[in-house]
Design a protein around this motif. Structure first.
Motif, PDB file in Angstrom:
ATOM      1  N   ILE A 107      10.369   2.313 -12.601  1.00  0.00           N
ATOM      2  CA  ILE A 107       9.798   3.078 -11.086  1.00  0.00           C
ATOM      3  C   ILE A 107       8.716   2.772 -11.137  1.00  0.00           C
ATOM      4  N   LEU A 108       7.451   2.138 -11.961  1.00  0.00           N
ATOM      5  CA  LEU A 108       6.573   1.351 -11.203  1.00  0.00           C
ATOM      6  C   LEU A 108       6.769  -0.419 -11.016  1.00  0.00           C
ATOM      7  N   GLU A 109       6.237  -1.184 -10.747  1.00  0.00           N
ATOM      8  CA  GLU A 109       6.725  -2.308 -10.865  1.00  0.00           C
ATOM      9  C   GLU A 109       5.460  -3.268 -10.377  1.00  0.00           C
ATOM     10  N   ARG A 110       5.787  -4.421 -10.669  1.00  0.00           N
ATOM     11  CA  ARG A 110       4.528  -5.410 -11.761  1.00  0.00           C
ATOM     12  C   ARG A 110       5.561  -6.520 -11.085  1.00  0.00           C
ATOM     13  N   CYS A 111       4.027  -6.978 -10.508  1.00  0.00           N
ATOM     14  CA  CYS A 111       4.357  -8.697  -9.727  1.00  0.00           C
ATOM     15  C   CYS A 111       3.045  -9.565  -9.650  1.00  0.00           C
ATOM     16  N   ASP A 112       2.970 -10.215 -10.737  1.00  0.00           N
ATOM     17  CA  ASP A 112       1.624 -11.346 -10.394  1.00  0.00           C
ATOM     18  C   ASP A 112       1.641 -12.814  -9.509  1.00  0.00           C
ATOM     19  N   THR A 113       0.624 -12.391  -8.911  1.00  0.00           N
ATOM     20  CA  THR A 113       0.727 -13.956  -8.007  1.00  0.00           C
ATOM     21  C   THR A 113      -0.491 -15.164  -7.918  1.00  0.00           C
ATOM     22  N   SER A 162      -4.199 -14.625  -9.278  1.00  0.00           N
ATOM     23  CA  SER A 162      -4.406 -13.538  -9.799  1.00  0.00           C
ATOM     24  C   SER A 162      -5.128 -12.303  -9.103  1.00  0.00           C
ATOM     25  N   ILE A 163      -3.660 -12.066  -8.220  1.00  0.00           N
ATOM     26  CA  ILE A 163      -2.994 -11.074  -7.408  1.00  0.00           C
ATOM     27  C   ILE A 163      -1.911  -9.702  -8.312  1.00  0.00           C
ATOM     28  N   ALA A 164      -2.767  -9.195  -8.906  1.00  0.00           N
ATOM     29  CA  ALA A 164      -1.196  -8.012  -9.051  1.00  0.00           C
ATOM     30  C   ALA A 164      -1.295  -6.613  -8.227  1.00  0.00           C
ATOM     31  N   ARG A 165       0.273  -7.329  -8.142  1.00  0.00           N
ATOM     32  CA  ARG A 165       0.722  -5.607  -6.864  1.00  0.00           C
ATOM     33  C   ARG A 165       1.620  -4.911  -8.050  1.00  0.00           C
ATOM     34  N   LEU A 166       0.963  -3.897  -7.783  1.00  0.00           N
ATOM     35  CA  LEU A 166       2.080  -2.671  -8.006  1.00  0.00           C
ATOM     36  C   LEU A 166       2.888  -1.647  -7.334  1.00  0.00           C
ATOM     37  N   THR A 167       4.098  -1.663  -7.943  1.00  0.00           N
ATOM     38  CA  THR A 167       4.288  -1.268  -6.366  1.00  0.00           C
ATOM     39  C   THR A 167       5.146   0.305  -6.755  1.00  0.00           C
ATOM     40  N   LEU A 168       4.963   1.738  -6.647  1.00  0.00           N
ATOM     41  CA  LEU A 168       5.391   2.708  -6.737  1.00  0.00           C
ATOM     42  C   LEU A 168       7.391   2.298  -5.948  1.00  0.00           C
ATOM     43  N   ASN A 169       7.748   2.653  -6.847  1.00  0.00           N
ATOM     44  CA  ASN A 169       9.406   2.283  -7.183  1.00  0.00           C
ATOM     45  C   ASN A 169      10.548   3.856  -7.141  1.00  0.00           C
ATOM     46  N   THR A 170      10.059   4.707  -6.952  1.00  0.00           N
ATOM     47  CA  THR A 170      11.078   6.191  -6.917  1.00  0.00           C
ATOM     48  C   THR A 170      11.469   5.742  -5.393  1.00  0.00           C
ATOM     49  N   PRO A 171      12.033   5.501  -4.724  1.00  0.00           N
ATOM     50  CA  PRO A 171      11.956   5.901  -2.741  1.00  0.00           C
ATOM     51  C   PRO A 171      13.044   7.190  -2.297  1.00  0.00           C
ATOM     52  N   GLU A 172      13.357   7.531  -4.001  1.00  0.00           N
ATOM     53  CA  GLU A 172      14.157   8.526  -3.394  1.00  0.00           C
ATOM     54  C   GLU A 172      14.037   9.981  -2.968  1.00  0.00           C
TER      55      GLU A 172
END
Length: 261
Positions: free
Chosen positions: A3-9, A11-21
């Motif tokens: 439900i919360l995805e983390r993707c590191d590129t 030195s930058i971390a991206r957190l994506t709230l992932n309950t679009p419904e």
């Protein structure tokens, strides 16, 4: 899928709230996931900037109203649950500001109620043109008291009070005018512009940004004389860093600094 995805590129971390419904509502589960990542990022010295975004049609629609309503089934009508909910939400919001890394909200679609609070609790915000911001709980009889704390520390008081009492929305351009967002860009450029801002900050000396972010929020709460006394101590401490000494030497010698951090 988390439900919360983390993707590191890098030195930058991206957190994506992932309950679009659910328009990425701040459910109990989402708050727990955010708290877990905040705790992890606080100890992760490899990350210099955090981006917070939302999947689907909008950034975040605030608290999960259905879940809150279900909490009323307790014998106390939900009072203990609500007290715990807002304590947990406060921990997340203040945790974003206490992170050593700057946090950038990448906002599109809507950011309402606690979702608007989430934007206001981030250090920076880049919004897609047409995004709707609001603290609209008053429309269902619930004054957005906790979102008000972050909002009123971002925008002028009369504008904040108007939004809180009317439940009306503002667009991204107005959010920039008021200081809730740093810039508004076309939706198709949102991710690239946010990444560009993150990369710019990530290229700076991380130790300097870290000490500076902490000092930024600390001094805001102080009287003028106390703020200068406090920040004088901070800047002296910063001047003692090995990489700051190197950065100043590189400036004088007109070369790129050889930072170790």
């Amino acid at each position: 899928m988390a439900i919360l995805e983390r993707c590191d590129t890098g030195s930058i971390a991206r957190l994506t709230l992932n309950t679009p419904e659910k328009l990425n509502a701040l459910s109990d589960e989402m708050l727990a996931a955010l708290q877990d990542q905040i705790d992890a990022l606080r100890e992760d010295s490899s990350i210099k900037v955090v981006i917070l975004s939302g999947a689907g049609k909008g950034f975040c629609a605030g608290h999960d109203i259905k879940q809150m309503t279900a909490g009323r089934s307790a014998e106390d009508g939900g009072k203990a649950y609500f007290q715990d909910l807002f304590a947990r939400c406060t921990s997340v919001m203040t945790g974003l500001q206490s992170l050593p890394q700057p946090v950038i909200a990448q906002v599109h679609g809507i950011a309402t109620a606690a979702g608007c609070q989430l934007v206001a609790s981030c250090d920076l915000a880049v919004a897609a043109e047409g995004t709707r911001f609001g603290v609209n709980g008053v429309n269902i009889g619930l004054f957005c008291s906790t979102p008000m704390v972050a909002l009123s520390r971002n925008i002028p008081r009369k504008q904040a009070f108007e939004l809180l009492t009317t439940g009306e929305f503002i667009d991204a351009a107005r959010a920039v005018e008021l200081g809730l967002a740093n810039r508004a860009v076309p939706l198709e450029q949102l991710e690239a512009e946010t990444a560009k801002l993150a990369e710019t900050i990530a290229a700076k000396l991380g130790a300097a940004v870290k000490i500076g972010k902490q000092a930024f929020y600390e001094q805001l709460q102080m009287p003028l004389d106390q703020a200068y006394a406090y920040t004088s101590g901070v800047i002296v401490e910063n001047l003692m860093y090995r990489d700051t000494i190197e950065g100043m030497a590189a400036f004088i010698e007109k070369r790129t600094p050889d930072w170790q951090e």
